[in-house]
Enzyme design. Structure first.
Site, PDB file in Angstrom:
ATOM      1  N   HIS A   1       0.884  -1.112   0.153  1.00 55.94           N
ATOM      2  CA  HIS A   1      -0.103  -0.035   0.015  1.00 55.94           C
ATOM      3  C   HIS A   1       0.926   1.329  -0.096  1.00 55.94           C
ATOM      4  CE1 HIS A   1      -3.576   2.178   1.924  1.00 55.94           C
ATOM      5  NE2 HIS A   1      -3.638   2.278   0.528  1.00 55.94           N
TER       6      HIS A   1
ATOM      7  N   GLU B   1       3.217   8.019   5.586  1.00 57.75           N
ATOM      8  CA  GLU B   1       4.043   7.955   6.863  1.00 57.75           C
ATOM      9  C   GLU B   1       5.480   8.792   6.860  1.00 57.75           C
ATOM     10  OE1 GLU B   1       6.272   4.314   7.567  1.00 57.75           O
ATOM     11  OE2 GLU B   1       5.808   4.149   9.563  1.00 57.75           O
TER      12      GLU B   1
ATOM     13  N   TRP C   1       0.075   2.943  12.496  1.00 58.62           N
ATOM     14  CA  TRP C   1       0.756   3.045  13.982  1.00 58.62           C
ATOM     15  C   TRP C   1      -0.168   3.043  15.155  1.00 58.62           C
ATOM     16  CZ3 TRP C   1       5.633   3.119  15.462  1.00 58.62           C
ATOM     17  CH2 TRP C   1       6.463   3.292  14.353  1.00 58.62           C
TER      18      TRP C   1
ATOM     19  N   TYR D   1      10.088   8.761  15.491  1.00 60.27           N
ATOM     20  CA  TYR D   1      11.407   9.173  14.284  1.00 60.27           C
ATOM     21  C   TYR D   1      11.124  10.558  14.027  1.00 60.27           C
ATOM     22  CZ  TYR D   1      11.118   4.200  13.354  1.00 60.27           C
ATOM     23  OH  TYR D   1      11.426   2.832  13.768  1.00 60.27           O
TER      24      TYR D   1
ATOM     25  N   ARG E   1      31.393  13.243   4.659  1.00 55.11           N
ATOM     26  CA  ARG E   1      31.246  11.968   5.299  1.00 55.11           C
ATOM     27  C   ARG E   1      30.145  11.962   6.283  1.00 55.11           C
ATOM     28  NH1 ARG E   1      37.296  10.847   3.364  1.00 55.11           N
ATOM     29  NH2 ARG E   1      37.600  12.052   5.157  1.00 55.11           N
TER      30      ARG E   1
ATOM     31  N   CYS F   1      13.066   1.268  14.784  1.00 58.96           N
ATOM     32  CA  CYS F   1      13.548  -0.016  14.083  1.00 58.96           C
ATOM     33  C   CYS F   1      14.566   0.530  12.944  1.00 58.96           C
ATOM     34  CB  CYS F   1      12.638  -0.619  13.376  1.00 58.96           C
ATOM     35  SG  CYS F   1      11.334  -1.200  14.703  1.00 58.96           S
TER      36      CYS F   1
ATOM     37  N   ARG G   1      17.865  -1.711  12.711  1.00 55.49           N
ATOM     38  CA  ARG G   1      18.531  -2.600  14.008  1.00 55.49           C
ATOM     39  C   ARG G   1      17.654  -3.812  14.059  1.00 55.49           C
ATOM     40  NH1 ARG G   1      14.843  -2.930  18.000  1.00 55.49           N
ATOM     41  NH2 ARG G   1      13.311  -1.295  18.218  1.00 55.49           N
ATOM     42  N   SER G   2      16.203  -3.663  13.619  1.00 57.71           N
ATOM     43  CA  SER G   2      15.291  -4.791  13.804  1.00 57.71           C
ATOM     44  C   SER G   2      14.318  -4.872  12.575  1.00 57.71           C
ATOM     45  CB  SER G   2      14.534  -4.464  15.217  1.00 57.71           C
ATOM     46  OG  SER G   2      13.373  -5.380  15.152  1.00 57.71           O
TER      47      SER G   2
ATOM     48  N   ASP H   1      11.249  -6.543  10.427  1.00 57.59           N
ATOM     49  CA  ASP H   1      10.121  -7.527  10.431  1.00 57.59           C
ATOM     50  C   ASP H   1       9.898  -7.722   8.975  1.00 57.59           C
ATOM     51  OD1 ASP H   1       7.550  -8.792   9.951  1.00 57.59           O
ATOM     52  OD2 ASP H   1       6.776  -7.084  11.444  1.00 57.59           O
TER      53      ASP H   1
ATOM     54  N   ASN I   1       9.789  -0.078   4.702  1.00 57.41           N
ATOM     55  CA  ASN I   1      10.875   0.587   4.951  1.00 57.41           C
ATOM     56  C   ASN I   1      11.758   0.910   3.845  1.00 57.41           C
ATOM     57  OD1 ASN I   1      10.834  -1.633   7.763  1.00 57.41           O
ATOM     58  ND2 ASN I   1      10.142   0.543   7.895  1.00 57.41           N
TER      59      ASN I   1
ATOM     60  N   TYR J   1       8.238 -13.410  11.745  1.00 52.61           N
ATOM     61  CA  TYR J   1       7.481 -13.872  12.717  1.00 52.61           C
ATOM     62  C   TYR J   1       6.976 -15.250  12.544  1.00 52.61           C
ATOM     63  CZ  TYR J   1       8.048  -9.516  15.195  1.00 52.61           C
ATOM     64  OH  TYR J   1       8.402  -8.406  15.921  1.00 52.61           O
TER      65      TYR J   1
ATOM     66  N   ALA K   1       2.786  -7.899  14.936  1.00 51.55           N
ATOM     67  CA  ALA K   1       3.114  -8.055  16.390  1.00 51.55           C
ATOM     68  C   ALA K   1       3.478  -6.582  17.120  1.00 51.55           C
ATOM     69  CB  ALA K   1       4.664  -9.055  16.395  1.00 51.55           C
TER      70      ALA K   1
HETATM   71  N1  THF Z   1       6.430  -3.570  14.491  1.00 50.49           N
HETATM   72  C1  THF Z   1       6.389  -4.821  14.005  1.00 50.49           C
HETATM   73  N2  THF Z   1       6.045  -6.003  14.536  1.00 50.49           N
HETATM   74  N3  THF Z   1       6.344  -4.972  12.670  1.00 50.49           N
HETATM   75  C2  THF Z   1       6.838  -3.765  11.821  1.00 50.49           C
HETATM   76  O1  THF Z   1       7.029  -3.721  10.360  1.00 50.49           O
HETATM   77  C3  THF Z   1       6.757  -2.636  12.465  1.00 50.49           C
HETATM   78  N4  THF Z   1       7.122  -1.143  11.761  1.00 50.49           N
HETATM   79  C4  THF Z   1       6.299   0.086  12.293  1.00 50.49           C
HETATM   80  C5  THF Z   1       6.546  -0.211  13.640  1.00 50.49           C
HETATM   81  N5  THF Z   1       6.606  -1.234  14.585  1.00 50.49           N
HETATM   82  C6  THF Z   1       6.681  -2.515  14.015  1.00 50.49           C
HETATM   83  C7  THF Z   1       4.962   0.173  12.060  1.00 50.49           C
HETATM   84  N6  THF Z   1       4.874   0.135  10.468  1.00 50.49           N
HETATM   85  C8  THF Z   1       2.084  -2.391   8.777  1.00 50.49           C
HETATM   86  C9  THF Z   1       2.896  -1.969   7.964  1.00 50.49           C
HETATM   87  C10 THF Z   1       4.049  -1.131   8.497  1.00 50.49           C
HETATM   88  C11 THF Z   1       3.903  -0.938   9.920  1.00 50.49           C
HETATM   89  C12 THF Z   1       3.064  -1.556  10.752  1.00 50.49           C
HETATM   90  C13 THF Z   1       2.160  -2.402  10.270  1.00 50.49           C
HETATM   91  C14 THF Z   1       0.762  -3.347   8.131  1.00 50.49           C
HETATM   92  O2  THF Z   1       0.180  -4.051   8.813  1.00 50.49           O
HETATM   93  N7  THF Z   1       0.861  -3.484   6.783  1.00 50.49           N
HETATM   94  C15 THF Z   1      -0.132  -4.174   6.088  1.00 50.49           C
HETATM   95  C16 THF Z   1      -1.327  -3.196   6.035  1.00 50.49           C
HETATM   96  C17 THF Z   1      -1.026  -1.927   5.200  1.00 50.49           C
HETATM   97  C18 THF Z   1      -2.062  -0.767   5.207  1.00 50.49           C
HETATM   98  O3  THF Z   1      -2.634  -0.985   6.133  1.00 50.49           O
HETATM   99  O4  THF Z   1      -1.777   0.163   4.565  1.00 50.49           O
HETATM  100  C19 THF Z   1       0.422  -4.876   4.942  1.00 50.49           C
HETATM  101  O5  THF Z   1      -0.261  -5.686   4.233  1.00 50.49           O
HETATM  102  O6  THF Z   1       1.399  -4.330   4.259  1.00 50.49           O
HETATM  103  C20 THF Z   1       7.941  -0.803  10.561  1.00 50.49           C
HETATM  104  O7  THF Z   1       8.650  -0.040  10.512  1.00 50.49           O
END
Ligand code: THF
Length: 276
Positions: A52, A59, A81, A95, A131, A151, A178-179, A181, A189, A221, A275
């Site tokens: 999306h 964002e 969020w 951020y 730099r 993250c 650093r982390s 998903d 990202n 996950y 998560a």
């Molecule tokens: N926490 C976790 N567990 N994963 C993450 O990717 C994440 N982020 C941000 C903060 N904490 C996190 C939040 N960003 C979606 C996408 C990005 C997110 C959080 C959720 C998500 O659910 N995407 C769905 C729906 C998209 C929509 O509604 O537009 C998808 O199918 O992509 C990463 O920085």
């Protein structure tokens, strides 16, 4: 290659070690990975599921506002969020706050702050060989006030000078995340920083170069396993192209309608729980 993301996902799916995590969900995890996207070859929006783009772009505009409240996102239909926000919508100094107003109090001015984005733009325009074109969201002193620690924590810009007379320099960006998903967050990202690189390049009269994504704890996950299997059975399409419809007066004046994604061919969306 247009399958870097899928190759990464396959690598972690195959070689990840079982690891518990803060959310209690459980992951397969690999420490350390790097991907490089040549932004001249297309806009790196994952094609093996529908991403999306509107949520990604809004964002990013919300980060650039220096905002810390999810209201602005909610008013525009973006809910990614919501899970982390308090009842008043506040996320703490996340951020946007660190990018635009990293606190730097002095006895004379206790509210002084550093605008890291404006500082990077100024350096890109006056000293592109620097730099030190770095933006950090990882403000150690404020981590405990954030609803979620950053993250994607630290990024750096780099200008390669023109290689032929009359050509423009190219702007590259490297992110340290650093982390990661891998199923839900990473497609967002990558697209977000690729978009930011296009915007900064436009503002500084540069062409786009590479976006380099560097990950720390890269995880899938355990409740995304079926989704990952579905996605890995798909063949990527060529990347879409990003066009900026106008040149806004500054990096802070972009609107969603300034972004035009052309030829985004993609497989169907795949739903997954996030998560928290
Ligand atoms: N926490 C976790 N567990 N994963 C993450 O990717 C994440 N982020 C941000 C903060 N904490 C996190 C939040 N960003 C979606 C996408 C990005 C997110 C959080 C959720 C998500 O659910 N995407 C769905 C729906 C998209 C929509 O509604 O537009 C998808 O199918 O992509 C990463 O920085």
């Amino acid at each position: 290659v247009r399958s870097q993301y899928e190759d990464f996902m396959r690598h972690v799916f195959t070689h990840g070690v079982h690891k518990g995590d803060r959310t209690g969900t459980g992951t397969g995890s690999v420490f350390g990975y790097q991907m490089r996207f040549d932004l001249r070859e297309g806009f790196p929006l994952v094609t093996t599921k529908k991403v999306h783009f509107k949520s990604v772009a809004l964002e990013l505009l919300w980060f650039l506002r220096g905002d810390r409240n999810v209201r602005w996102l909610q008013e525009r239909g973006v809910t990614i969020w919501d899970e982390w926000a308090g009842p008043d919508g506040d996320l703490g100094p996340v951020y946007g706050v660190q990018w635009r107003s990293w606190p730097a109090p002095t006895p004379e001015n206790p509210h002084a702050a550093i605008d890291q984005i404006s500082a990077v733009i100024a350096t890109l325009k006056t000293n592109p060989d620097s730099r030190r074109m770095i933006v950090s969201a990882w403000n150690v002193a404020e981590l405990d006030k954030m609803a979620l620690m950053p993250c994607h924590a630290f990024f750096q810009f780099y200008v390669a000078p023109p290689q032929t007379p009359g050509a423009r320099g190219t702007l590259s960006c490297q992110l340290y995340q650093r982390s990661a998903d891998i199923f839900l967050g990473v497609p967002f990202n990558i697209a977000s920083y690729a978009l930011l690189t296009h915007m900064l390049a436009q503002q500084c009269d540069l062409d786009v170069g590479d976006f380099i994504w560097t990950g720390g704890d890269c995880h899938i996950y355990s409740n995304h396993t079926e989704q990952v299997q579905t996605q890995l059975a798909r063949t990527p399409y060529p990347y879409p192209e990003l066009h900026l419809r106008r040149r806004p007066p500054s990096i802070f004046d972009y609107e969603f309608d300034d972004f035009e994604l052309r030829d985004y061919q993609h497989h169907p969306a795949i739903k997954a729980p996030v998560a928290v």
